[in-house]
Design a protein around this motif. Structure first.
Motif, PDB file in Angstrom:
ATOM      1  N   ARG A 236       0.939  -1.044   0.039  1.00 15.52           N
ATOM      2  CA  ARG A 236      -0.018   0.019  -0.059  1.00 15.52           C
ATOM      3  C   ARG A 236       0.875   1.247  -0.037  1.00 15.52           C
ATOM      4  NH1 ARG A 236      -5.245  -0.809   0.429  1.00 15.52           N
ATOM      5  NH2 ARG A 236      -6.065  -2.684   1.035  1.00 15.52           N
ATOM      6  N   ILE A 237       0.514   2.244  -0.668  1.00 13.15           N
ATOM      7  CA  ILE A 237       1.252   3.491  -0.855  1.00 13.15           C
ATOM      8  C   ILE A 237       1.085   4.256   0.393  1.00 13.15           C
ATOM      9  CG2 ILE A 237       1.544   5.682  -2.095  1.00 13.15           C
ATOM     10  CD1 ILE A 237       0.165   4.418  -4.610  1.00 13.15           C
ATOM     11  N   THR A 238       2.447   4.601   1.142  1.00 14.18           N
ATOM     12  CA  THR A 238       2.422   5.378   2.271  1.00 14.18           C
ATOM     13  C   THR A 238       2.819   6.950   1.995  1.00 14.18           C
ATOM     14  OG1 THR A 238       4.664   4.529   2.573  1.00 14.18           O
ATOM     15  CG2 THR A 238       2.766   3.220   3.582  1.00 14.18           C
ATOM     16  N   LEU A 239       3.498   6.895   0.909  1.00 17.38           N
ATOM     17  CA  LEU A 239       3.943   8.319   0.664  1.00 17.38           C
ATOM     18  C   LEU A 239       4.030   8.992  -0.939  1.00 17.38           C
ATOM     19  CD1 LEU A 239       7.095  10.055   2.521  1.00 17.38           C
ATOM     20  CD2 LEU A 239       6.838   9.941  -0.301  1.00 17.38           C
ATOM     21  N   ARG A 250      -1.121  13.363 -15.326  1.00 16.80           N
ATOM     22  CA  ARG A 250      -0.807  13.126 -16.622  1.00 16.80           C
ATOM     23  C   ARG A 250      -1.186  12.105 -17.300  1.00 16.80           C
ATOM     24  NH1 ARG A 250       5.037  15.158 -17.496  1.00 16.80           N
ATOM     25  NH2 ARG A 250       4.645  14.262 -19.627  1.00 16.80           N
ATOM     26  N   ALA A 251      -1.011  11.026 -16.366  1.00 15.04           N
ATOM     27  CA  ALA A 251      -1.140   9.513 -16.823  1.00 15.04           C
ATOM     28  C   ALA A 251      -2.665   9.196 -16.762  1.00 15.04           C
ATOM     29  CB  ALA A 251      -0.218   8.609 -16.242  1.00 15.04           C
ATOM     30  N   GLY A 252      -3.494  10.053 -16.075  1.00 14.50           N
ATOM     31  CA  GLY A 252      -4.885   9.775 -16.061  1.00 14.50           C
ATOM     32  C   GLY A 252      -5.247   9.298 -14.555  1.00 14.50           C
ATOM     33  N   ILE A 253      -4.343   9.075 -13.688  1.00 15.20           N
ATOM     34  CA  ILE A 253      -4.490   8.624 -12.223  1.00 15.20           C
ATOM     35  C   ILE A 253      -4.917   9.894 -11.485  1.00 15.20           C
ATOM     36  CG2 ILE A 253      -3.795   7.258 -10.341  1.00 15.20           C
ATOM     37  CD1 ILE A 253      -1.810   5.789 -12.537  1.00 15.20           C
ATOM     38  N   LEU A 254      -5.898  10.063 -10.996  1.00 19.79           N
ATOM     39  CA  LEU A 254      -6.340  11.385 -10.103  1.00 19.79           C
ATOM     40  C   LEU A 254      -6.512  10.766  -8.982  1.00 19.79           C
ATOM     41  CD1 LEU A 254      -8.875  12.754 -12.989  1.00 19.79           C
ATOM     42  CD2 LEU A 254      -6.332  12.961 -12.557  1.00 19.79           C
ATOM     43  N   GLY A 255      -6.446  12.000  -7.818  1.00 19.21           N
ATOM     44  CA  GLY A 255      -7.016  11.615  -6.545  1.00 19.21           C
ATOM     45  C   GLY A 255      -5.633  11.442  -5.806  1.00 19.21           C
ATOM     46  N   ASP A 256      -5.966  11.288  -4.307  1.00 17.97           N
ATOM     47  CA  ASP A 256      -4.664  10.957  -3.251  1.00 17.97           C
ATOM     48  C   ASP A 256      -4.371   9.605  -3.422  1.00 17.97           C
ATOM     49  OD1 ASP A 256      -3.061  11.201  -1.371  1.00 17.97           O
ATOM     50  OD2 ASP A 256      -4.472  11.092   0.090  1.00 17.97           O
ATOM     51  N   LEU A 257      -2.982   9.204  -3.614  1.00 15.76           N
ATOM     52  CA  LEU A 257      -2.810   7.843  -3.750  1.00 15.76           C
ATOM     53  C   LEU A 257      -2.376   7.328  -2.429  1.00 15.76           C
ATOM     54  CD1 LEU A 257       0.146   8.555  -6.596  1.00 15.76           C
ATOM     55  CD2 LEU A 257      -2.376   7.959  -6.836  1.00 15.76           C
ATOM     56  N   VAL A 258      -2.277   8.029  -1.342  1.00 18.04           N
ATOM     57  CA  VAL A 258      -2.234   7.268  -0.150  1.00 18.04           C
ATOM     58  C   VAL A 258      -2.891   6.477   0.341  1.00 18.04           C
ATOM     59  CG1 VAL A 258      -1.384   7.582   2.240  1.00 18.04           C
ATOM     60  CG2 VAL A 258      -0.316   9.147   0.722  1.00 18.04           C
ATOM     61  N   GLY A 259      -2.557   4.982   0.646  1.00 17.81           N
ATOM     62  CA  GLY A 259      -3.526   4.115   1.400  1.00 17.81           C
ATOM     63  C   GLY A 259      -4.017   3.259  -0.058  1.00 17.81           C
ATOM     64  N   LYS A 260      -3.833   3.518  -1.288  1.00 18.38           N
ATOM     65  CA  LYS A 260      -4.164   2.535  -2.349  1.00 18.38           C
ATOM     66  C   LYS A 260      -3.233   1.579  -2.731  1.00 18.38           C
ATOM     67  CE  LYS A 260      -6.818   6.141  -4.785  1.00 18.38           C
ATOM     68  NZ  LYS A 260      -6.991   6.769  -6.034  1.00 18.38           N
ATOM     69  N   LYS A 261      -3.356   0.391  -3.186  1.00 21.50           N
ATOM     70  CA  LYS A 261      -2.592  -0.707  -3.573  1.00 21.50           C
ATOM     71  C   LYS A 261      -1.888   0.062  -4.784  1.00 21.50           C
ATOM     72  CE  LYS A 261      -3.432  -4.554  -1.128  1.00 21.50           C
ATOM     73  NZ  LYS A 261      -2.416  -5.243  -0.473  1.00 21.50           N
ATOM     74  N   ILE A 262      -0.592  -0.256  -4.810  1.00 21.07           N
ATOM     75  CA  ILE A 262       0.343   0.016  -5.887  1.00 21.07           C
ATOM     76  C   ILE A 262       0.041  -0.546  -7.177  1.00 21.07           C
ATOM     77  CG2 ILE A 262       2.007  -1.707  -5.448  1.00 21.07           C
ATOM     78  CD1 ILE A 262       2.696   2.114  -6.680  1.00 21.07           C
ATOM     79  N   THR A 263      -0.480  -1.819  -7.250  1.00 17.57           N
ATOM     80  CA  THR A 263      -0.994  -2.324  -8.164  1.00 17.57           C
ATOM     81  C   THR A 263      -2.208  -1.974  -8.896  1.00 17.57           C
ATOM     82  OG1 THR A 263      -1.849  -3.820  -7.075  1.00 17.57           O
ATOM     83  CG2 THR A 263       0.081  -4.509  -7.906  1.00 17.57           C
ATOM     84  N   ASP A 264      -2.894  -1.156  -8.284  1.00 16.35           N
ATOM     85  CA  ASP A 264      -4.179  -0.237  -8.743  1.00 16.35           C
ATOM     86  C   ASP A 264      -3.917   0.818  -9.543  1.00 16.35           C
ATOM     87  OD1 ASP A 264      -5.587  -2.258  -7.540  1.00 16.35           O
ATOM     88  OD2 ASP A 264      -6.131  -1.232  -5.636  1.00 16.35           O
ATOM     89  N   CYS A 265      -2.637   1.641  -9.219  1.00 19.42           N
ATOM     90  CA  CYS A 265      -2.261   2.756  -9.748  1.00 19.42           C
ATOM     91  C   CYS A 265      -1.120   2.397 -10.762  1.00 19.42           C
ATOM     92  CB  CYS A 265      -1.569   3.437  -8.826  1.00 19.42           C
ATOM     93  SG  CYS A 265      -2.628   4.197  -7.489  1.00 19.42           S
ATOM     94  N   VAL A 266      -0.224   1.666 -10.529  1.00 16.91           N
ATOM     95  CA  VAL A 266       0.957   0.966 -11.554  1.00 16.91           C
ATOM     96  C   VAL A 266       0.659  -0.587 -11.561  1.00 16.91           C
ATOM     97  CG1 VAL A 266       3.329   1.530 -12.414  1.00 16.91           C
ATOM     98  CG2 VAL A 266       2.227   3.160 -10.762  1.00 16.91           C
TER      99      VAL A 266
END
Length: 535
Positions: A236-239, A250-266
């Motif tokens: 999970r993204i901590t920072l 720019r890549a279309g991933i919006l919102g706060d990343l902290v707390g999300k699974k890294i595989t959901d973003c990248v």
């Protein structure tokens, strides 16, 4: 905002706080329990007195003596024996007139009972009382003496001095006080241990120091241009810093990343692999929904244990642009250095001829140099309209002469002034690396000649660089534009790689014509808009 230094350290504050809480808790416990213990102690003593009084009241000896069936003088020794066995202060047996038939003091036998609280007992009531008698203030238990036929013949009073009651209560409370003291001691020791443990976990830092470090870390993370992303052992993204959020947006991933699974973003991240293996991965390329990133991923370890991974990344386009700009600056600097070196050599020749007083030859030599220089400058300024590229070509011609080679421009070459001056930087990169490659190719050849031609026709610029080197075989032609590939040793192979990328940026193309032993010719064509045509 600058924070002032607190009066107490964190360890001292925690110790005082815990000790205060423990002391307050024990004090409340003492208030609640000690009163209960005191009441129970008094109640137990009263019950003890009442039980003794009942035993005496039901004694056949006492009943018979008061009923006239035996001498009442037998009551005194019996009552004293009961008093000594039970450790009470007095056991007084009285008749229905309140006259004592027993007393600890033999002189007070046959005297009236003192205290004034015996009246209800002579009326058949059983009760407790506090009163002052001949022995002092006492707790008294009264019980009526009744025969088997139900006739009351007297009463029994069993007393415990109030001092003895208070002493028993004090002894009971003493145990509580000892427990409270022990609890307070344990609380102090526990507070000191807890404070030191927390201090160790916080690496010996005070809260104000931690706050300062957090502010500095946040400022540093937000000030760097590289994106920074950290994950924990649960992936999970901590920072994430501001640069990372900009790239993800720019890549279309919006919102706060902290707390999300890294595989959901990248989805194609290498951070999970680094997390599993514990091995860093440096300078790797990552495609983030159409944006190519150059990433470095390293594991995070605390006390030898993996706690996550951190990645830094930057848009490859920015890095490429920086590299190309740096390469262009190096090419400019190298050309200027060669030109300065050539003129320094000529100055040494002039100085030597002056010392030897060869004035006639000196005049001829200077005239020839000036004519050659003016000829080169005049030719280049007439055919190359951009001053930056013209100066660069002059520098390369000087460098070629320095290494014993000849750099020649075709008579018909021509380059008009560009409509966009920025394109010249890319052309300098392409031309400079092709010339450097050609000079390296002819370094061991007996005939060292490089021919250059610029031609412009209807929006297309063509550049030709031809050398008299050993040529390139077909196998090498497909590899020479690869990054890092070189036949000249390690840490080489960037020149033609940068040529390829500059041409990709300009939508240009390059062609190689070469045979072994016949030299090599590079042909470049790219879109080029002339300033005159735009006007």
């Amino acid at each position: 905002m600058r924070m002032g230094k607190p009066f107490f350290s964190l360890q001292t504050i925690m110790t005082l706080l815990v000790c205060g809480v423990v002391a307050l808790s024990l004090a409340v416990t003492d208030i609640l329990i000690s009163q209960e213990v005191a009441d129970n102690t008094q109640k137990n003593l009263a019950n003890k007195a009442k039980n003794i009084a009942r035993i005496v009241a039901h004694s056949p000896l006492v009943i018979e003596a008061l009923n006239g069936q035996r001498a009442d003088t037998e009551i005194q020794p019996f009552a004293n024996e009961i008093r000594q066995i039970t450790s009470v202060e007095f056991v007084v047996v009285m008749d229905m007139k309140g006259t004592r038939k027993s007393h600890p003091d033999i002189n007070k036998v046959e005297q009236p009972f003192v205290g004034g609280d015996e009246g209800e007992a002579l009326k058949g009531q059983e009760y407790f009382s506090y009163a002052k008698g001949t022995l002092g203030m006492s707790l008294r238990a009264f019980t009526p003496i009744v025969t088997s036929t139900g006739k009351q013949v007297g009463a029994v009073a069993v007393g415990i001095l109030l001092n003895d009651v208070n002493q028993a209560v004090a002894q009971s409370r003493q145990i509580i006080y000892i427990s409270i003291g022990f609890g307070l001691l344990v609380g102090v020791i526990g507070a000191l241990f807890l404070a030191r443990k927390i201090k160790k976990v916080m690496f010996g830092l005070e809260p104000r120091e931690i706050a300062k470090m957090l502010e500095e870390r946040s400022a540093m993370l937000e000030s760097v241009r590289e994106g920074i992303l950290a994950i924990d052992n649960d992936s999970r993204i901590t920072l994430s810093n501001a640069a990372a959020l900009r790239l993800f947006n720019r890549a279309g991933i919006l919102g706060d990343l902290v707390g999300k699974k890294i595989t959901d973003c990248v989805p194609n991240t290498r951070m999970l692999h680094v997390l599993e293996t514990g091995n860093a991965e440096l300078d790797q390329e990552l495609d983030l929904f159409g944006i190519t990133l150059v990433t470095n991923v390293i594991p995070l370890c605390v006390n030898g244990k993996s706690v996550g991974a951190i990645a830094t990344f930057r848009d490859k386009t920015e890095i490429k642009q920086m590299a190309e700009e740096l390469t262009g600056v190096l090419l400019y600097a190298e050309a200027l250095r060669s030109q300065a070196h050539e003129f320094m050599n000529k100055l040494h020749v002039i100085l030597g001829m002056v010392h030897m007083k060869y004035y006639d030859q000196l005049s001829t030599y200077i005239s020839r140099i000036a004519h050659q220089h003016q000829s080169e400058i005049g030719f280049i300024t007439r055919h190359i309209k951009d001053p930056v590229l013209a100066g660069f070509i002059l520098g390369k011609m000087s460098y070629a002469r320095e290494v014993g080679a000849e750099l020649v421009l075709f008579e018909e070459c021509f380059l008009p002034e560009p409509a966009d001056p920025e394109v010249i930087h890319e052309i300098v990169t392409v031309f400079g690396n092709l010339v450097d490659n050609a000079l390296e190719a002819v370094v061991d050849c007996p005939f060292k000649r490089i021919e250059v031609n610029f031609s412009y026709d209807e929006g297309v610029l063509s550049i030709e660089v031809r050398d008299t080197g050993p040529g390139i075989n077909d196998e090498l032609k497909s590899q020479i534009f690869s990054k890092g590939y070189s036949t000249k040793g390690p840490n080489r192979g960037l020149g033609l790689y940068l040529v390829k990328h500059s041409l990709e940026k300009l939508n240009g193309k390059i062609e190689i014509l070469s045979e072994e032993g016949q030299g090599t010719q590079f042909k470049v064509s790219l879109p080029y808009k002339s300033k005159d045509e735009m006007e």
